[in-house]
Design an enzyme around this catalytic site. Structure first.
Site, PDB file in Angstrom:
ATOM      1  N   HIS A 180       0.847  -1.195   0.000  1.00 22.33           N
ATOM      2  CA  HIS A 180       0.000   0.000   0.000  1.00 22.33           C
ATOM      3  C   HIS A 180       0.881   1.243   0.000  1.00 22.33           C
ATOM      4  O   HIS A 180       0.678   2.140  -0.809  1.00 22.33           O
ATOM      5  CB  HIS A 180      -0.951  -0.012   1.209  1.00 22.33           C
ATOM      6  CG  HIS A 180      -1.916   1.133   1.216  1.00 22.33           C
ATOM      7  ND1 HIS A 180      -2.976   1.226   2.074  1.00 22.33           N
ATOM      8  CD2 HIS A 180      -1.969   2.258   0.466  1.00 22.33           C
ATOM      9  CE1 HIS A 180      -3.654   2.346   1.847  1.00 22.33           C
ATOM     10  NE2 HIS A 180      -3.049   2.996   0.878  1.00 22.33           N
TER      11      HIS A 180
ATOM     12  N   GLU B 132       0.793   7.978  -3.739  1.00 20.79           N
ATOM     13  CA  GLU B 132       1.696   7.582  -2.657  1.00 20.79           C
ATOM     14  C   GLU B 132       2.968   8.435  -2.647  1.00 20.79           C
ATOM     15  O   GLU B 132       3.450   8.840  -1.589  1.00 20.79           O
ATOM     16  CB  GLU B 132       2.035   6.087  -2.764  1.00 20.79           C
ATOM     17  CG  GLU B 132       0.855   5.171  -2.493  1.00 20.79           C
ATOM     18  CD  GLU B 132       0.289   5.315  -1.080  1.00 20.79           C
ATOM     19  OE1 GLU B 132       1.078   5.371  -0.116  1.00 20.79           O
ATOM     20  OE2 GLU B 132      -0.942   5.377  -0.940  1.00 20.79           O
TER      21      GLU B 132
ATOM     22  N   HIS C 262       3.174  10.898   0.453  1.00 16.68           N
ATOM     23  CA  HIS C 262       4.093  10.349   1.466  1.00 16.68           C
ATOM     24  C   HIS C 262       5.560  10.434   1.044  1.00 16.68           C
ATOM     25  O   HIS C 262       6.413  10.833   1.830  1.00 16.68           O
ATOM     26  CB  HIS C 262       3.738   8.888   1.758  1.00 16.68           C
ATOM     27  CG  HIS C 262       2.331   8.689   2.250  1.00 16.68           C
ATOM     28  ND1 HIS C 262       1.936   9.011   3.523  1.00 16.68           N
ATOM     29  CD2 HIS C 262       1.223   8.216   1.624  1.00 16.68           C
ATOM     30  CE1 HIS C 262       0.643   8.732   3.677  1.00 16.68           C
ATOM     31  NE2 HIS C 262       0.195   8.245   2.538  1.00 16.68           N
TER      32      HIS C 262
END
Ligand SMILES: *[C@@H]1O[C@H](CO)[C@@H](O)[C@H](O)[C@H]1NC(C)=O
Length: 231
Positions: free
Chosen positions: A62, A116, A120
């Site tokens: 993930h 992502e 992040h």
């Protein structure tokens, strides 16, 4: 001279902005998060297989999320460094296999990886550039070999229920850490709690599993007996 005045103000602004980014986006460790596709799909919302085909019956990545010891986390740290597909060309087939998107509508994964990285990955870009960030996540996945660790403990994705404590023990074995992180569960249409995501703590370099620095984070939404659905 007009031009040089403008230029020096511009440079000062740039310096101020980059200082602000550095301060705002410090982090202490990573959560490396994997998801079980059978549980992702086995909800009322369902899932969509990637355009590249049904993923293997294995955990998928993930994300690799910078986090702070106090439980907070930075996000969207550098809008000037958006996801650039050309930097991960050599990782593409691995990412399609190990980091597939199951959200609807079907996609080839690019939008997932973009999200992502932008949310992040940009928060740890001083340690891992875009290519190294995705490569680090792929390396961590094979290092943990989560499905194998669970199967070694007799925990198979076949729709049976397993003690949460046995699942925790197997992940401790795989990572070498008692306080490896935690698992989270979701719920199928019948109300059964099922093994959904596994959060594993990784050091600041993005390379080594560690005992989690956060206190008090326990397994989330999991009953004591957890379903491990097939995929
Ligand atoms: C699933 O695997 C476990 C462990 O091998 C086994 O005990 C159990 O009977 C299996 N369940 C089903 C539904 O096949």
């Amino acid at each position: 001279m007009k031009y040089s005045n403008f230029y020096s103000v511009f440079v000062k602004l740039l310096i101020l902005q980059s200082l602000a980014v550095v301060v705002r986006c410090d982090y202490d460790f990573f959560y490396f998060v994997q998801q079980w596709p059978g549980s992702y799909c086995d909800t009322s919302q369902g899932c969509c297989y990637p355009t590249t085909g049904k993923p293997a019956s294995d955990f998928g990545i993930h994300g690799l999320w910078p986090n702070n010891d106090d439980g907070s986390y930075p996000s969207n740290c550098d809008p000037n460094n958006p996801f650039d597909p050309s930097q991960i060309q050599d990782l593409l087939s691995s990412l399609q296999a190990e980091w597939p998107s199951l959200s609807c509508p079907s996609s080839d994964g690019t939008s997932f990886w973009t999200h992502e990285w932008d949310k992040h990955g940009t928060c740890s870009e001083s340690v891992l550039d875009e290519h190294d960030y995705f490569a680090a996540a792929l390396a961590l996945k094979s290092q943990a070999n989560l499905l194998q660790a669970l199967e070694n403990a007799g925990i198979n994705p076949n729709g049976s229920f397993y003690a949460l404590s046995d699942i925790d023990n197997a992940i401790e074995q795989a990572t070498g850490n008692k306080n490896y992180g935690y698992v989270s569960c979701n719920t199928d249409d019948y109300g059964n709690g099922q093994l959904y995501q596994v959060y594993i703590c990784v050091d600041h370099s993005g390379q080594n599993f560690i005992n989690c620095p956060t206190n008090g984070v326990t397994d989330q939404n999991c009953p004591s007996s957890v379903e491990f659905p097939s995929f």
